[in-house]
Scaffold this active site. Structure first.
Site, PDB file in Angstrom:
ATOM      1  N   GLY A 164     -69.041 -24.598   5.718  1.00  0.00           N
ATOM      2  CA  GLY A 164     -67.579 -24.634   5.668  1.00  0.00           C
ATOM      3  C   GLY A 164     -66.993 -23.773   6.760  1.00  0.00           C
ATOM      4  N   SER A 165     -65.831 -23.208   6.488  1.00  0.00           N
ATOM      5  CA  SER A 165     -65.128 -22.466   7.535  1.00  0.00           C
ATOM      6  C   SER A 165     -65.769 -21.105   7.779  1.00  0.00           C
ATOM      7  CB  SER A 165     -63.669 -22.286   7.130  1.00  0.00           C
ATOM      8  OG  SER A 165     -63.602 -21.532   5.944  1.00  0.00           O
ATOM      9  N   THR A 166     -65.586 -20.598   8.987  1.00  0.00           N
ATOM     10  CA  THR A 166     -66.105 -19.275   9.334  1.00  0.00           C
ATOM     11  C   THR A 166     -65.444 -18.211   8.464  1.00  0.00           C
ATOM     12  OG1 THR A 166     -66.607 -19.993  11.563  1.00  0.00           O
ATOM     13  CG2 THR A 166     -66.314 -17.642  11.268  1.00  0.00           C
ATOM     14  N   GLU A 167     -64.179 -18.426   8.156  1.00  0.00           N
ATOM     15  CA  GLU A 167     -63.436 -17.457   7.345  1.00  0.00           C
ATOM     16  C   GLU A 167     -64.096 -17.287   5.967  1.00  0.00           C
ATOM     17  OE1 GLU A 167     -59.609 -19.052   6.744  1.00  0.00           O
ATOM     18  OE2 GLU A 167     -58.953 -17.396   5.453  1.00  0.00           O
ATOM     19  N   LYS A 196     -71.561 -27.060  -5.696  1.00  0.00           N
ATOM     20  CA  LYS A 196     -70.125 -27.292  -5.822  1.00  0.00           C
ATOM     21  C   LYS A 196     -69.622 -28.109  -4.640  1.00  0.00           C
ATOM     22  CE  LYS A 196     -66.307 -25.374  -4.501  1.00  0.00           C
ATOM     23  NZ  LYS A 196     -65.372 -26.501  -4.391  1.00  0.00           N
ATOM     24  N   GLU A 209     -73.596 -22.278   7.472  1.00  0.00           N
ATOM     25  CA  GLU A 209     -73.364 -23.233   8.562  1.00  0.00           C
ATOM     26  C   GLU A 209     -71.855 -23.341   8.697  1.00  0.00           C
ATOM     27  OE1 GLU A 209     -72.225 -26.048  10.387  1.00  0.00           O
ATOM     28  OE2 GLU A 209     -73.275 -27.512   9.127  1.00  0.00           O
ATOM     29  N   GLY A 215     -67.110 -18.264   5.155  1.00  0.00           N
ATOM     30  CA  GLY A 215     -68.482 -17.812   5.400  1.00  0.00           C
ATOM     31  C   GLY A 215     -68.542 -16.294   5.504  1.00  0.00           C
ATOM     32  N   CYS A 257     -68.294 -30.296  12.346  1.00  0.00           N
ATOM     33  CA  CYS A 257     -68.430 -28.909  12.800  1.00  0.00           C
ATOM     34  C   CYS A 257     -69.011 -28.847  14.209  1.00  0.00           C
ATOM     35  CB  CYS A 257     -69.274 -28.113  11.821  1.00  0.00           C
ATOM     36  SG  CYS A 257     -70.763 -28.974  11.340  1.00  0.00           S
TER      37      CYS A 257
END
Ligand code: NDP
Length: 475
Positions: free
Chosen positions: A233-236, A181, A255, A238, A289
């Site tokens: 993508g974002s830590t949130e 995606k 990552e 993730g 990143c």
């Protein structure tokens, strides 16, 4: 500074369809729902195309196609799988100019970067992992390493085609099939890649591309037929994924974000360091990143370095991303621009000093000038949070130990850079920095043979190199 005449790359080479379906089982199919999403050129706000919005039923169809293709693809001799990957790599090279223009239109990054950095690396990744496909038994993972099955892969918008390559090339080389995606704001090069899979005669179902929003990504990673999840993508998000996959049999690599320190010692070659700082934070508008978003400079040279840096920033050209002279392109979306503005305002409110070069901003599109904050304290939000934009926070240090302390004072640990003439100091620093990659007298340098990944909240697992195979093999 003298003026440059405009040098725009022609967009005629790109054929964008008005509307795209989903790529499932080697075919373009219509989604079951009615919803569609417009993808825009962030430099002009022009609508480029409409893309399908995959719902749960569509994701299910894609996962089933991948599961059906898995026995055939995984049983194929590695040397045969390699032929497909080599073919894909060569088609990417042949279509590199078209793909670079398409990436720049959909993402906003300068054509110079999509043409000279993204596309060569995309092809290199496919070439590199094609080379591994028939050598897996010699990769150090036992005599008969097996693929995992169906990989569900979710990627972000900052390097759309490159992130696709990082995900798809090793997965396929190891014998897995994939459902990928792309990000909501940058689906077009992934959809062009679907055409490349057809051009390469890749067996149906080995690669499936589903477009949509976060819900589509969630449906994919939570689908019971998915054996492996790879997310960038974002830590949130993730964290959300890690939580929902905990206790399942699915293998996961993440990552996530970063807040890298770029550390300049007083013995560093100053002009070279200035170029490295610019490349570290202003490459790809800072949507990186591993960007060197915190400059740690030794106090004794801080004034000289900042003066040289500001002079250099005055020469950067912001504007039309298709112009070959452009250094700073557009911010990828209105949401991202709002986030950069919000954090920059917080920087000022918390007492840091803000500076940008005189820089005309186009009337339409999403833009943010290169920005430097000095007088930054470690407690400031701009020193702690990932801004993901062309914004540099400058801090100073006196001793190597203080530099290490400050560099590691972050929840992230993706990358770092060290600038010094002394090899012993370089090694001393590298062994103490808690970061997956430590660059030495350079920054943002990538190579498919080199593993990449994080410590702490920057995620886990490695992509690239021999290490990158491990994520796609049952060991
Ligand atoms: P997200 O983490 O939301 O997006 C990354 C990918 O995950 C996209 O394809 C997104 O889809 C998808 N996604 C979103 N929600 C879910 C979910 N619940 N389950 C599965 N997949 C999901 O990043 P954003 O684009 O929102 O950017 C926000 C911030 O994240 C940035 O400002 C930046 O700080 C950081 N970021 C870091 C990146 C990195 O490489 N480390 C890359 C991108 C962003 P969709 O795009 O359709 O929402």
């Amino acid at each position: 500074m003298f003026e440059y005449a405009p040098a725009p790359e022609s967009r005629d080479i790109v054929d964008i369809r008005p509307s795209y379906g989903l790529f499932i089982n080697g075919e373009w199919v219509e989604p079951q729902g009615e919803e569609r999403h417009k993808t825009v050129n962030p430099a002009t706000e022009e609508v480029l195309a409409e893309v399908a919005w995959a719902g749960e039923a569509d994701v299910d169809r894609a996962v089933q196609a991948a599961a059906k293709a898995f026995p055939v693809w995984s049983a194929m001799p590695g040397a045969e799988r390699a032929k497909y990957l080599f073919r894909i790599a060569r088609i990417i090279q042949e279509r590199a100019r078209e793909l670079a223009v398409l990436e720049t239109l959909d993402n906003g990054k300068p054509i110079r970067e999509s043409r000279d950095v993204d596309l060569p690396l995309v092809a290199a990744h496919f070439f590199y992992y094609a080379g591994w496909a028939d050598k897996l038994a010699y990769a150090g993972f036992g005599p008969d390493p097996r693929p995992l099955g169906v990989a569900g892969q979710v990627i972000p918008w900052n390097f759309p085609l490159l992130m696709l390559a990082w995900k798809i090339a090793p997965a396929l080389a190891c014998g897995n099939t994939v459902v990928l995606k792309p990000a909501e704001t940058t689906p077009l090069t992934a959809l062009a890649f679907a055409d490349i899979c057809r051009q390469a005669d890749l067996p149906p179902g080995v690669v499936n591309i589903v477009t949509g929003a976060g819900e589509t990504g969630a449906a994919l990673v939570n689908h019971p037929g998915v054996d492996k999840v790879a997310f960038t993508g974002s830590t949130e998000v993730g964290r959300l994924i890690a939580r929902s996959l905990a206790g399942t049999r699915k293998k996961l690599t993440l990552e996530l974000g970063g807040k890298a320190a770029n550390i300049v010692f007083e013995d560093a070659p100053l002009d070279q360091a200035v170029e490295g700082i610019v490349n570290g934070i202003f490459f790809n508008q800072g949507h990186v990143c591993c960007a060197g978003s915190r400059l740690l400079v030794q106090e004794s040279i801080a004034a000289d370095l900042l003066e040289a840096l500001k002079r250099r920033l005055g020469t950067l050209r912001l504007g039309d991303p298709l112009d070959k002279n452009t250094d700073i392109g557009a911010i990828n979306s209105a949401e991202q621009l709002a986030k950069i503005r919000e954090l920059s305002e917080a920087g000022e409110a918390e007492g840091a000093e803000r500076w940008s070069p005189a820089c005309p901003i186009p009337d339409r599109g999403y833009w943010f000038p290169p920005t430097v904050f000095t007088g930054v304290a470690q407690s400031h939000r701009i020193a702690r949070e990932e801004i993901f934009g062309p914004v540099l926070s400058v801090l100073t240090f006196r001793t190597p130990a203080e530099a290490v302390e400050k560099a590691n004072n972050t929840p992230y640990g993706l990358s770092a850079g060290v600038w010094t003439e002394k090899g012993s100091r370089m090694l001393w620093m590298a062994s103490r920095l808690r970061a997956g990659v430590v660059w030495s007298n350079t920054f943002n340098r990538f190579d498919p043979t080199s593993p990449f990944g994080g410590y702490k909240e920057s995620g886990y697992g490695r992509e690239g190199g021999r290490h990158g195979l491990e994520a796609y093999l049952a060991l």
